[in-house]
Write a protein that holds these residues in place. Structure first.
Motif, mmCIF file in Angstrom:
data_model
loop_
_atom_site.group_PDB
_atom_site.id
_atom_site.type_symbol
_atom_site.label_atom_id
_atom_site.label_comp_id
_atom_site.label_asym_id
_atom_site.label_seq_id
_atom_site.Cartn_x
_atom_site.Cartn_y
_atom_site.Cartn_z
ATOM 1 N N VAL A 52 61.364 -60.287 82.479
ATOM 2 C CA VAL A 52 60.646 -61.561 82.576
ATOM 3 C C VAL A 52 61.483 -62.549 82.432
ATOM 4 C CG1 VAL A 52 58.643 -63.147 81.931
ATOM 5 C CG2 VAL A 52 58.342 -60.646 82.348
ATOM 6 N N ILE A 53 61.763 -63.614 83.117
ATOM 7 C CA ILE A 53 62.656 -64.674 82.778
ATOM 8 C C ILE A 53 61.673 -65.815 82.589
ATOM 9 C CG2 ILE A 53 64.475 -66.353 83.419
ATOM 10 C CD1 ILE A 53 65.521 -64.090 85.312
ATOM 11 N N SER A 54 61.658 -66.446 81.489
ATOM 12 C CA SER A 54 60.818 -67.512 81.058
ATOM 13 C C SER A 54 61.470 -68.906 81.801
ATOM 14 C CB SER A 54 60.571 -67.795 79.536
ATOM 15 O OG SER A 54 59.973 -69.121 79.319
ATOM 16 N N ALA A 55 60.495 -69.573 82.631
ATOM 17 C CA ALA A 55 60.749 -71.061 82.926
ATOM 18 C C ALA A 55 59.904 -72.149 82.346
ATOM 19 C CB ALA A 55 60.552 -70.987 84.259
ATOM 20 N N ASP A 56 60.361 -71.970 80.978
ATOM 21 C CA ASP A 56 59.391 -72.903 80.158
ATOM 22 C C ASP A 56 60.609 -73.708 79.149
ATOM 23 O OD1 ASP A 56 58.149 -74.182 77.758
ATOM 24 O OD2 ASP A 56 56.554 -72.612 77.864
ATOM 25 N N SER A 57 60.803 -75.205 79.517
ATOM 26 C CA SER A 57 61.752 -76.032 78.616
ATOM 27 C C SER A 57 61.527 -75.993 77.369
ATOM 28 C CB SER A 57 61.693 -77.508 79.307
ATOM 29 O OG SER A 57 60.508 -77.926 79.152
ATOM 30 N N ARG A 58 60.246 -75.597 76.747
ATOM 31 C CA ARG A 58 59.973 -75.612 75.260
ATOM 32 C C ARG A 58 60.368 -74.026 74.426
ATOM 33 N NH1 ARG A 58 54.293 -78.519 75.212
ATOM 34 N NH2 ARG A 58 53.679 -76.632 76.512
ATOM 35 N N ALA A 59 60.197 -73.099 75.222
ATOM 36 C CA ALA A 59 60.614 -71.762 74.998
ATOM 37 C C ALA A 59 61.992 -71.654 74.599
ATOM 38 C CB ALA A 59 60.096 -70.527 75.817
ATOM 39 N N ILE A 60 62.796 -72.394 74.930
ATOM 40 C CA ILE A 60 64.456 -72.315 74.840
ATOM 41 C C ILE A 60 64.724 -72.445 73.187
ATOM 42 C CG2 ILE A 60 64.838 -72.783 77.226
ATOM 43 C CD1 ILE A 60 65.627 -75.643 75.953
ATOM 44 N N TYR A 61 63.949 -73.208 72.360
ATOM 45 C CA TYR A 61 64.182 -73.597 71.116
ATOM 46 C C TYR A 61 63.811 -72.461 70.264
ATOM 47 C CZ TYR A 61 64.587 -78.146 73.337
ATOM 48 O OH TYR A 61 65.098 -79.273 74.145
ATOM 49 N N LYS A 62 64.966 -72.149 69.467
ATOM 50 C CA LYS A 62 64.740 -71.185 68.261
ATOM 51 C C LYS A 62 63.849 -71.679 67.174
ATOM 52 C CE LYS A 62 69.510 -69.579 69.024
ATOM 53 N NZ LYS A 62 70.957 -69.715 68.447
ATOM 54 N N GLY A 63 62.924 -70.875 66.482
ATOM 55 C CA GLY A 63 62.067 -71.022 65.524
ATOM 56 C C GLY A 63 60.861 -71.906 65.701
ATOM 57 N N MET A 64 60.782 -72.258 67.037
ATOM 58 C CA MET A 64 59.553 -72.887 67.394
ATOM 59 C C MET A 64 58.820 -71.949 68.188
ATOM 60 S SD MET A 64 61.272 -76.652 68.472
ATOM 61 C CE MET A 64 59.997 -77.622 68.793
ATOM 62 N N ASP A 65 57.955 -71.083 67.475
ATOM 63 C CA ASP A 65 57.335 -69.882 68.284
ATOM 64 C C ASP A 65 55.702 -70.078 68.300
ATOM 65 O OD1 ASP A 65 59.714 -68.607 67.947
ATOM 66 O OD2 ASP A 65 59.198 -67.649 65.854
ATOM 67 N N ILE A 66 55.168 -70.507 67.405
ATOM 68 C CA ILE A 66 53.686 -70.737 67.443
ATOM 69 C C ILE A 66 53.655 -71.989 68.625
ATOM 70 C CG2 ILE A 66 51.466 -71.470 66.543
ATOM 71 C CD1 ILE A 66 52.637 -69.850 63.917
ATOM 72 N N GLY A 67 54.318 -73.060 68.209
ATOM 73 C CA GLY A 67 54.192 -74.408 68.795
ATOM 74 C C GLY A 67 54.475 -74.290 70.284
ATOM 75 N N THR A 68 55.275 -73.468 70.606
ATOM 76 C CA THR A 68 55.544 -73.336 72.031
ATOM 77 C C THR A 68 55.065 -72.134 72.673
ATOM 78 O OG1 THR A 68 57.549 -72.095 71.584
ATOM 79 C CG2 THR A 68 57.879 -74.390 71.756
ATOM 80 N N ALA A 69 53.996 -71.697 72.159
ATOM 81 C CA ALA A 69 53.170 -70.522 72.681
ATOM 82 C C ALA A 69 54.014 -69.227 73.283
ATOM 83 C CB ALA A 69 52.317 -70.958 73.668
ATOM 84 N N LYS A 70 55.356 -69.128 72.640
ATOM 85 C CA LYS A 70 55.812 -67.845 73.003
ATOM 86 C C LYS A 70 55.047 -66.577 72.909
ATOM 87 C CE LYS A 70 60.316 -70.042 71.523
ATOM 88 N NZ LYS A 70 61.227 -69.920 70.131
ATOM 89 N N PRO A 71 55.363 -65.448 73.580
ATOM 90 C CA PRO A 71 54.807 -64.365 73.404
ATOM 91 C C PRO A 71 55.295 -63.695 72.382
ATOM 92 C CG PRO A 71 56.173 -64.065 75.385
ATOM 93 C CD PRO A 71 56.030 -65.884 74.900
ATOM 94 N N THR A 72 54.781 -62.973 71.607
ATOM 95 C CA THR A 72 54.955 -62.252 70.378
ATOM 96 C C THR A 72 55.680 -60.832 70.981
ATOM 97 O OG1 THR A 72 52.923 -60.912 69.823
ATOM 98 C CG2 THR A 72 53.285 -63.212 68.888
ATOM 99 N N LYS A 73 56.244 -60.159 70.053
ATOM 100 C CA LYS A 73 56.669 -58.827 70.247
ATOM 101 C C LYS A 73 55.660 -57.978 70.852
ATOM 102 C CE LYS A 73 61.245 -59.283 69.667
ATOM 103 N NZ LYS A 73 62.085 -59.268 70.871
ATOM 104 N N GLU A 74 54.572 -58.093 70.161
ATOM 105 C CA GLU A 74 53.519 -57.062 70.593
ATOM 106 C C GLU A 74 52.977 -57.685 71.907
ATOM 107 O OE1 GLU A 74 54.216 -57.056 66.388
ATOM 108 O OE2 GLU A 74 53.657 -58.847 67.399
#
Length: 262
Positions: A52-74
């Motif tokens: 999967v390649i994310s096309a989300d301009s907020r998921a690119i930022y390190k450390g901002m995991d919850i606030g950008t709704a990145k999928p967890t490893k699980e």
């Protein structure tokens, strides 16, 4: 910036299939669908692997995991993800950077004999890829610069009624605030510039106002729902201009994609 079409590498011919692009408004289920599709296509033996390649301009930022709704490893369930954690919140990353990055990853994934799956809600990122834009400095881009969409891609949009989407966004907001989002904000604000553009978007300004005592937790949740709803409407306005998108409800979208690649 102005845009025009270039010649893409012929990934679809190598794969024997078009590359799926899953789009839709925030909270519509794009990430979950991309992971489900990847797992099932591999399980059925259609592809040796899917990435999967994310096309989300907020998921690119390190450390901002919850606030950008990145999928967890699980949540990734072992599916390789790209386009996540590329730069710090205080670093610049343009749509041209995304296109170059995404095309490189598509080529690498195809060379491995795997299927790339694009998933995200940033309209300009998606358009840059599927319309094969090239970029020049000191010029202004307009929607009319679009030409014919590349036949390398199959674009699927997840369709919800307004009422269904609002309810999904409400549940999402409550889930966000049940996680350590305050701790994440404090950590990112301490490590990076609190006034960076990344920290001024999405949930983070709302968290700052809550910590400053300007609003209550309940008001913060409501403001986040409103903010997400406005974002969803902007995304839909952008995507609805593209006549090449196949719009389907979430369950039908999965069925359609599986039937396409089986």
């Amino acid at each position: 910036m102005s845009v025009k079409n270039n010649t893409n590498k012929d990934w679809a011919s190598v794969l024997g299939q078009k590359i799926p692009v899953i789009i839709g408004p925030t909270g519509s289920g794009k990430t979950g669908l991309s992971i489900d599709l990847a797992l099932e296509l591999v399980d059925r033996g259609i592809f040796d692997g899917c990435e999967v390649i994310s096309a989300d301009s907020r998921a690119i930022y390190k450390g901002m995991d919850i606030g950008t709704a990145k999928p967890t490893k699980e949540e990734m369930c072992g599916v390789q993800h790209w386009g996540i954690d590329l730069v710090g919140p205080d670093e610049r990353f343009t749509v041209a950077d995304f296109k170059e990055y995404a095309e490189q990853k598509i080529s690498e994934i195809v060379q491995r004999g795997h299927l790339p799956i694009i998933a995200g809600g940033t309209g300009l990122y998606v358009d840059a890829l599927v319309y094969n834009y090239s970029f020049s400095e000191n010029a202004k881009k307009s929607y009319s610069d679009r030409e014919q969409m590349s036949d390398q891609f199959l674009v699927i949009g997840i369709d919800w009624s307004r009422e269904q989407l609002r309810e999904r966004l409400r549940l999402r907001a409550e889930q966000f605030f049940s996680q350590p989002i305050v701790e994440e904000y404090r950590r990112v604000a301490a490590e990076y510039n609190e006034n960076s553009q990344a920290m001024k978007s999405n949930i983070y300004p709302i968290i700052r106002d809550m910590l400053d005592g300007k609003i209550t937790r309940e008001e913060a949740i409501e403001l986040f729902i409103i903010d997400d709803w406005h974002l969803a409407k902007r995304q839909l306005t952008w995507f609805k201009r593209n006549p090449n998108i196949v719009w389907l409800p979430l369950d039908k979208a999965k069925e359609f994609l599986l039937n396409t690649y089986v």
